[in-house]
Design a protein around this motif. Structure first.
Motif, short mmCIF file in Angstrom:
data_model
loop_
_atom_site.label_atom_id
_atom_site.label_comp_id
_atom_site.label_asym_id
_atom_site.label_seq_id
_atom_site.Cartn_x
_atom_site.Cartn_y
_atom_site.Cartn_z
N GLU A 15 -7.31 -12.08 -11.07
CA GLU A 15 -8.27 -11.02 -10.75
C GLU A 15 -8.06 -10.47 -9.35
O GLU A 15 -7.88 -11.24 -8.41
CB GLU A 15 -9.68 -11.61 -10.77
N ARG A 17 -9.44 -8.48 -5.88
CA ARG A 17 -10.66 -8.70 -5.08
C ARG A 17 -11.23 -7.41 -4.56
O ARG A 17 -10.49 -6.46 -4.28
CB ARG A 17 -10.33 -9.55 -3.87
N ASP A 71 -5.55 -3.18 -8.36
CA ASP A 71 -5.47 -4.60 -8.71
C ASP A 71 -6.79 -5.09 -9.31
O ASP A 71 -6.81 -6.11 -10.01
CB ASP A 71 -5.11 -5.38 -7.44
N THR A 72 -7.90 -4.39 -9.02
CA THR A 72 -9.19 -4.76 -9.64
C THR A 72 -9.38 -4.01 -10.96
O THR A 72 -10.48 -3.95 -11.48
CB THR A 72 -10.38 -4.44 -8.71
N LYS A 73 -8.30 -3.41 -11.45
CA LYS A 73 -8.28 -2.70 -12.74
C LYS A 73 -9.12 -1.41 -12.72
O LYS A 73 -9.54 -0.90 -13.73
CB LYS A 73 -8.77 -3.58 -13.90
N ARG A 360 -3.82 -11.19 -1.92
CA ARG A 360 -5.07 -10.50 -2.33
C ARG A 360 -6.17 -10.70 -1.29
O ARG A 360 -6.86 -9.76 -0.91
CB ARG A 360 -5.56 -11.06 -3.67
#
Ligand code: 5CA
Ligand code: ZN
Length: 409
Positions: A15, A17, A71-73, A360
């Motif tokens: 996941e 951040r 990166d957090t979609k 991250r």
């Protein structure tokens, strides 16, 4: 305008951040909470000279913001302008005997090449000031009709008193604002202004200068701040997540932009965070087109410097720091790139799961890219000394460095 091609951003396991970032307005670190589509406006270049390391450092900071969000979609809605008509551009064109439109087009084309080479993600909307003029005129008319702007000898000025929040972006006192206004395109000493700080929204046509139909404003050209406001409101709306640029844009540009937009809409705030990157210097002075103490991205590329090394050189400084470009900075980045490439070229290595989390964590902490680089250094050192048996590790490191730092190994 068209922007430039996007390099692919690999998806990473685990996941991402949420980003904590320093906000100039509140003078503290805030946790951004964008919706599923994060919205960012980054001020673009004034294209009268090539992209220098200072520009590249600033765009690098906002590229990292997007990489953390991706990166957090989240999706990212990114808008950038090109100030393709303004005093410095016109002055340079006259000085060098060039047509100003050709100068702007040539330097914008070079900027696109530099951004592509550096793997900076492109904006979805890349908008020139000239193409924004039809949208700017009605905004200035509205401000005038609402009493937030006034005419002075054919020019139209914004009244800073029209926004109760004026001053809340840069937090400067009146004297500092006055000095910076004079330094950065304002005209605090022009007689007849209601407040010396009032910036121009529309400049009536001047002899020998380009001008456009301004409706009830008469022929002329737009002021600088309203350009970015018109483009941001058109493509992002009020209350977008991040307004970005170098520290030299906090006042007057971002201060005035916020006030224009807040006076226009009656809503607050223009942006949820105002984020500013430090200034890169050369030989002890801020790198600037007007001073001419420049190291160009395109020149380094022509000299055969790997763009990934240029990018690592940018990443080795915290975005909020003011720093000095030297040959040693580039040399160190080239060596680091060599070490990292050797480390990921092996078929296996030490586990990289923790490394991904460290990168991250570093970036989520106010874009601490130097800390992220040190984490990769530690993994590469371990690879060199002990190696490892994790077959997926070198590939994962490559993908993480690409996705989160924009460096292709
Ligand atoms: N066109 C306007 C913004 S709307 C403008 O400021 N253009 S510029 O070409 O002068 O700068 C483009 C971006 O690079 C701005 O965010 C500016 O703050 C940043 N910048 C300029 N010089 C430096 C420097 N020496 N170090 C770091 N960033 C810089
Ligand atoms: Zn701008």
């Amino acid at each position: 305008m068209y922007a430039w091609p996007a390099s692919e951003v690999p998806a990473l396991p685990g996941e991402g951040r949420d980003l904590q970032i320093h906000d100039t307005a509140t003078q503290g670190t805030i946790t951004l909470d964008p919706g599923p589509v994060a919205r960012i406006y980054v001020c673009g270049i004034t294209p009268y000279d090539a992209t220098h390391m200072g520009h590249a450092a600033t765009y690098n900071a906002f590229d990292l913001v997007q990489r953390v969000w991706l990166d957090t979609k989240r999706q990212v809605h990114y808008v950038q302008n090109v100030t393709d008509v303004d005093d410095p551009l016109l002055e340079r064109a006259i000085r060098d005997g060039h047509d100003w439109t050709e100068l702007a087009e040539r330097e914008t084309a070079l900027f696109r090449e530099d951004m592509t080479a550096l793997r900076m993600l492109p904006p979805q909307h890349y908008i020139g000031a000239v193409e924004a003029i039809p949208g700017i005129v009605p905004l200035v008319e509205r401000l005038r009709d609402a009493g937030a702007a006034y005419e002075l000898e054919g020019d139209v000025y914004f009244s800073v008193e029209a926004d109760p929040h004026f001053g809340e972006v840069s937090n400067l006192d009146a004297e500092a604002m006055r000095l910076l206004s004079a330094e950065r395109g304002g005209d605090p000493d022009r007689p007849g202004k209601k407040n010396p700080l009032d910036p121009m929204l529309w400049m009536s046509a001047r002899e020998g200068e380009p001008s456009w139909d301004g409706g009830t404003l008469g022929r002329g050209r737009p002021g600088w701040h309203i350009e970015c406001v018109a483009i941001a409101l058109d493509h992002l709306g009020m209350g977008f997540d991040v307004q970005g640029g170098g520290t030299d844009l906090a006042f007057p540009h971002h201060e005035m932009g916020a006030s224009h937009a807040q006076a226009l809409t009656g809503e607050y705030p223009f942006a949820k965070a105002y984020v500013h990157a430090g200034m890169v210097a050369l030989n002890g002075e801020k790198m600037s087109k007007s001073k001419g103490n420049l190291v160009f991205v395109s020149k380094l590329r022509r000299d055969g410097v790997d763009p990934a090394a240029i990018r690592l050189a940018l990443l080795s400084h915290h975005y909020r720091a003011d720093w000095e470009w030297t040959d040693a900075v580039l040399e160190e980045a080239q060596q680091r790139l060599g070490r990292w490439r050797a480390a990921v070229s092996r078929p296996d290595g030490p586990s990289a799961d923790d490394l991904v989390e460290e990168i991250r964590e570093a970036l989520a902490n106010d874009l601490d890219a130097p800390a992220a680089l040190l984490a990769v250094d530690r993994w590469a050192a371990l690879q060199e000394s002990d190696g490892g048996t994790d077959e997926g590790a070198p590939g994962l490191v490559s993908r993480a460095v690409d996705a989160l730092l924009g460096v292709a190994l």
